[in-house]
Design an enzyme around this catalytic site. Structure first.
Site, PDB file in Angstrom:
ATOM      1  N   HIS A 269      -4.759  -6.234 -13.302  1.00 41.83           N
ATOM      2  CA  HIS A 269      -4.054  -7.046 -12.309  1.00 41.83           C
ATOM      3  C   HIS A 269      -3.796  -8.441 -12.849  1.00 41.83           C
ATOM      4  O   HIS A 269      -4.541  -8.943 -13.685  1.00 41.83           O
ATOM      5  CB  HIS A 269      -4.844  -7.133 -10.997  1.00 41.83           C
TER       6      HIS A 269
ATOM      7  N   HIS B 234      -3.330 -12.320 -11.571  1.00 45.81           N
ATOM      8  CA  HIS B 234      -3.455 -13.279 -10.480  1.00 45.81           C
ATOM      9  C   HIS B 234      -2.287 -14.265 -10.575  1.00 45.81           C
ATOM     10  O   HIS B 234      -1.967 -14.740 -11.670  1.00 45.81           O
ATOM     11  CB  HIS B 234      -4.728 -14.110 -10.627  1.00 45.81           C
TER      12      HIS B 234
HETATM   13  P1  5GP Z   1     -10.875 -10.082 -11.180  1.00 47.74           P
HETATM   14  O1  5GP Z   1     -12.122 -10.881 -10.984  1.00 47.74           O
HETATM   15  O2  5GP Z   1     -11.189  -8.629 -11.478  1.00 47.74           O
HETATM   16  O3  5GP Z   1      -9.908 -10.675 -12.141  1.00 47.74           O
HETATM   17  O4  5GP Z   1     -10.124 -10.130  -9.793  1.00 47.74           O
HETATM   18  C1  5GP Z   1     -10.379  -9.275  -8.733  1.00 47.74           C
HETATM   19  C2  5GP Z   1      -9.944  -9.977  -7.483  1.00 47.74           C
HETATM   20  O5  5GP Z   1      -9.894  -9.020  -6.435  1.00 47.74           O
HETATM   21  C3  5GP Z   1     -10.900 -11.080  -7.020  1.00 47.74           C
HETATM   22  O6  5GP Z   1     -10.253 -12.342  -7.089  1.00 47.74           O
HETATM   23  C4  5GP Z   1     -11.270 -10.680  -5.602  1.00 47.74           C
HETATM   24  O7  5GP Z   1     -11.299 -11.761  -4.706  1.00 47.74           O
HETATM   25  C5  5GP Z   1     -10.200  -9.676  -5.237  1.00 47.74           C
HETATM   26  N1  5GP Z   1     -10.643  -8.658  -4.300  1.00 47.74           N
HETATM   27  C6  5GP Z   1     -11.816  -7.963  -4.358  1.00 47.74           C
HETATM   28  N2  5GP Z   1     -11.884  -7.082  -3.340  1.00 47.74           N
HETATM   29  C7  5GP Z   1     -10.726  -7.241  -2.624  1.00 47.74           C
HETATM   30  C8  5GP Z   1     -10.226  -6.603  -1.440  1.00 47.74           C
HETATM   31  O8  5GP Z   1     -10.835  -5.721  -0.854  1.00 47.74           O
HETATM   32  N3  5GP Z   1      -9.008  -7.023  -1.001  1.00 47.74           N
HETATM   33  C9  5GP Z   1      -8.298  -8.007  -1.645  1.00 47.74           C
HETATM   34  N4  5GP Z   1      -7.126  -8.336  -1.108  1.00 47.74           N
HETATM   35  N5  5GP Z   1      -8.751  -8.621  -2.759  1.00 47.74           N
HETATM   36  C10 5GP Z   1      -9.946  -8.241  -3.238  1.00 47.74           C
END
Ligand code: 5GP
Ligand code: ZN
Length: 139
Positions: free
Chosen positions: A101, A103
């Site tokens: 993903h 951001h």
């Molecule tokens: P990462 O840390 O893997 O780059 O980003 C994962 C993101 O997913 C985090 O910023 C977290 O806040 C978001 N996230 C985790 N669980 C959920 C969810 O159930 N719904 C949404 N909309 N975002 C989520």
């Protein structure tokens, strides 16, 4: 292909609710539940893959095109002056959801968010040596 137990695959399938901002044949985008700032979006390919290394380049193109569409909309909608595109790979780098993903984080001057703390090389030689090591590993 989607994965049964992947959080983002469940969101894409509508099994878990999300605040959708964009969808097309290849891409789904929604608000991060714990935003850096309001309007922080996550842009994901509909096909499950773990990280930037295993996404098909054609899929990646669709995701990047979606980022190019969504980021200006985030800026307009939030009154931001800029944005960061952040993409974490593996736990050590902060990845918590193992479905690739991007951001999109809206930013304003002086908003206080620091994405990293700058460090330095001990010498220019060390810097050149590091560059050479990386060059030698590129396939
Ligand atoms: P990462 O840390 O893997 O780059 O980003 C994962 C993101 O997913 C985090 O910023 C977290 O806040 C978001 N996230 C985790 N669980 C959920 C969810 O159930 N719904 C949404 N909309 N975002 C989520
Ligand atoms: Zn997934």
């Amino acid at each position: 292909m989607q994965e049964k137990d992947c959080l983002f695959c469940k969101i894409i399938r509508g099994e878990i609710p999300s605040a959708k901002v964009y969808e097309d044949e290849h891409v789904y985008a929604f608000l991060d539940i714990a935003p850096g700032f309001p309007g922080h979006c996550l842009v994901v390919p509909k096909n499950h893959c773990r990280n930037i290394l295993d996404i098909d380049p054609k899929e990646a193109e669709h995701v990047v095109r979606a980022v190019q569409k969504i980021a200006p909309a985030v800026i307009k909608a939030t009154g931001a002056e800029g944005f960061n595109v952040v993409q974490n790979n593996e736990e050590a780098a902060g990845q918590t959801v193992f479905h690739v993903h991007f951001h999109i984080i809206p930013r304003k001057k002086g908003d206080g968010m620091n994405l990293w703390t700058p460090s330095s090389y001990d010498s220019m030689e060390k810097m050149a040596e590091t560059a050479q090591k990386i060059q030698a590993e590129i396939r």
